[in-house]
Design a protein around this motif. Structure first.
Motif, short mmCIF file in Angstrom:
data_model
loop_
_atom_site.label_atom_id
_atom_site.label_comp_id
_atom_site.label_asym_id
_atom_site.label_seq_id
_atom_site.Cartn_x
_atom_site.Cartn_y
_atom_site.Cartn_z
N LEU A 203 16.47 -30.54 103.81
CA LEU A 203 16.40 -29.80 102.55
C LEU A 203 14.96 -29.80 102.05
N PRO A 204 14.20 -28.75 102.34
CA PRO A 204 12.84 -28.68 101.82
C PRO A 204 12.82 -28.36 100.33
N GLY A 205 11.72 -28.75 99.70
CA GLY A 205 11.47 -28.37 98.33
C GLY A 205 10.57 -27.14 98.27
N ALA A 206 9.56 -27.18 97.42
CA ALA A 206 8.65 -26.05 97.25
C ALA A 206 7.57 -26.12 98.33
N ILE A 207 7.79 -25.41 99.42
CA ILE A 207 6.87 -25.43 100.56
C ILE A 207 5.97 -24.19 100.50
N LEU A 208 4.68 -24.40 100.59
CA LEU A 208 3.72 -23.32 100.41
C LEU A 208 3.53 -22.55 101.72
N THR A 209 4.43 -21.62 101.99
CA THR A 209 4.26 -20.70 103.11
C THR A 209 3.51 -19.46 102.63
N ARG A 213 3.59 -17.85 98.87
CA ARG A 213 2.33 -17.63 98.16
C ARG A 213 2.20 -16.16 97.72
N ARG A 214 2.60 -15.27 98.62
CA ARG A 214 2.45 -13.83 98.35
C ARG A 214 3.41 -13.34 97.27
N LEU A 215 4.64 -13.86 97.27
CA LEU A 215 5.68 -13.29 96.42
C LEU A 215 5.93 -14.06 95.12
N TRP A 216 5.86 -15.41 95.17
CA TRP A 216 6.36 -16.15 94.03
C TRP A 216 5.48 -17.31 93.55
N MET A 217 4.71 -17.92 94.43
CA MET A 217 4.01 -19.14 94.04
C MET A 217 2.70 -18.81 93.33
N THR A 225 5.71 -27.01 89.62
CA THR A 225 6.42 -27.75 90.65
C THR A 225 5.74 -29.08 90.97
N ILE A 226 4.42 -29.08 91.02
CA ILE A 226 3.71 -30.32 91.29
C ILE A 226 3.95 -31.33 90.17
N ALA A 227 4.06 -30.84 88.95
CA ALA A 227 4.35 -31.73 87.83
C ALA A 227 5.71 -32.39 87.98
N LEU A 228 6.67 -31.71 88.63
CA LEU A 228 8.01 -32.25 88.83
C LEU A 228 8.08 -33.21 90.01
N GLN A 229 7.11 -33.14 90.93
CA GLN A 229 7.10 -33.99 92.12
C GLN A 229 6.47 -35.34 91.82
N CYS A 230 6.93 -36.36 92.56
CA CYS A 230 6.26 -37.66 92.50
C CYS A 230 4.89 -37.60 93.17
N ILE A 231 4.83 -36.88 94.31
CA ILE A 231 3.58 -36.72 95.05
C ILE A 231 2.88 -35.49 94.51
N LYS A 232 1.67 -35.66 94.02
CA LYS A 232 0.99 -34.60 93.28
C LYS A 232 0.10 -33.75 94.19
N ARG A 233 0.73 -33.04 95.10
CA ARG A 233 0.02 -32.07 95.94
C ARG A 233 1.00 -31.01 96.39
N THR A 234 0.48 -29.88 96.84
CA THR A 234 1.35 -28.87 97.42
C THR A 234 1.89 -29.37 98.75
N LEU A 235 3.11 -28.96 99.06
CA LEU A 235 3.75 -29.32 100.32
C LEU A 235 3.61 -28.16 101.29
N LEU A 236 3.35 -28.47 102.56
CA LEU A 236 3.07 -27.47 103.57
C LEU A 236 4.15 -27.47 104.65
#
Length: 267
Positions: A203-209, A213-217, A225-236
């Protein structure tokens, strides 16, 4: 380099694991032409696996093949396939097995998270969204199971999402399908376990594809989303791919019937 990435937004990463058990294994990835699926294709190919992937986006698939042409032991095998056409999906899986050997790792990745409102969903749209996000996963698993059993076992990895676990009003049908995948995974794990076939879901979360990036991020959405994550970086995509490699490898031989979240601690 894939296994020695230096940083993601300042976060030092790598080097990463090599799994000897993946070498020469036949791996099938649906929706492998772009996004997270393309990362799966790349990572398995660079582990020395014989990777097959299906997609309807032939241009992006060909670009991926070109990028891997001199980098892996086995050039990936691509077939154009609309996974919502179950008869064609079965035929393409049979062709892959005939050409490469029994598929022992299946990654059910193909999906579409198009936005929609509750009010605008029609019965036809519902059926189409369920077909692209759920139905093909069951029938792909059904199509590879006999070959996996004959090979002594295998690993099926179903891609779900945290979308059904968070408020997702703009993707109600997608979230419904992704929740169903968790239940399907548990049923298939029990149905296939006697054949030494493991079934897990991711189950991925907010993954920066690139698509996201083009449509929604937007920058604002990423900040939220980063504010909601414990780890403060974009996920790839590679953050997800490394877990999928482990679940495909013999290192996870006793792990089945489980759901694995990759979301930086959002949930």
């Amino acid at each position: 380099m894939l296994y020695n990435r230096t940083s993601v937004e300042g976060y030092r990463m790598g080097p990463f694991a090599i799994y000897p058990s993946l070498r020469d294994k036949v791996v099938l990835i649906t929706g492998g032409g772009s996004g997270i699926g393309a990362a799966f294709v790349e990572h398995f190919a660079l582990q020395g696996a014989k990777v097959a992937f299906f997609d309807i986006a032939t241009d992006s698939a060909e670009s991926l093949l070109d990028s891997l042409s001199t980098r892996c032991a086995h050039q990936p095998y691509f077939l154009a396939c609309d996974v919502t056409d179950t008869q064609t999906l079965r035929q393409m899986i049979a062709k892959t097995s005939a050409d490469l050997g029994n598929i022992t790792i299946l990654v059910n990745n193909a999906a579409s998270d198009n936005r929609h409102s509750f009010e605008e969903v029609t019965p036809e749209y519902w059926d189409e969204r369920i077909a692209i996000n759920l139905k093909h996963q069951f029938f792909a698993a059904q199509a590879v199971a006999a070959g996996m059993k004959a090979a002594g076992g295998g690993s099926i990895i179903n891609m779900s999402s945290i979308a059904w676990m968070i408020p997702s009003p703009q993707v109600a049908v997608y979230a419904t399908a992704k929740a169903a995948i968790v239940g399907m995974t548990r049923s298939l794990a029990h149905a296939l376990g006697a054949g030494n076939i493991r079934v897990n879901c991711v189950l991925p979360g907010a993954i920066l594809t690139e698509r996201q990036r083009r449509l929604w991020m937007t920058p604002e959405y990423l900040e939220q989303t980063i504010a909601l994550q414990c780890i403060k970086r974009t996920l790839l995509p590679e953050d997800v791919a490394r877990l999928v490699l482990f679940l495909g490898s013999d290192d996870s031989a006793a792990i089945t019937n489980q759901s694995h979240i990759v979301d930086g601690g959002w949930i």
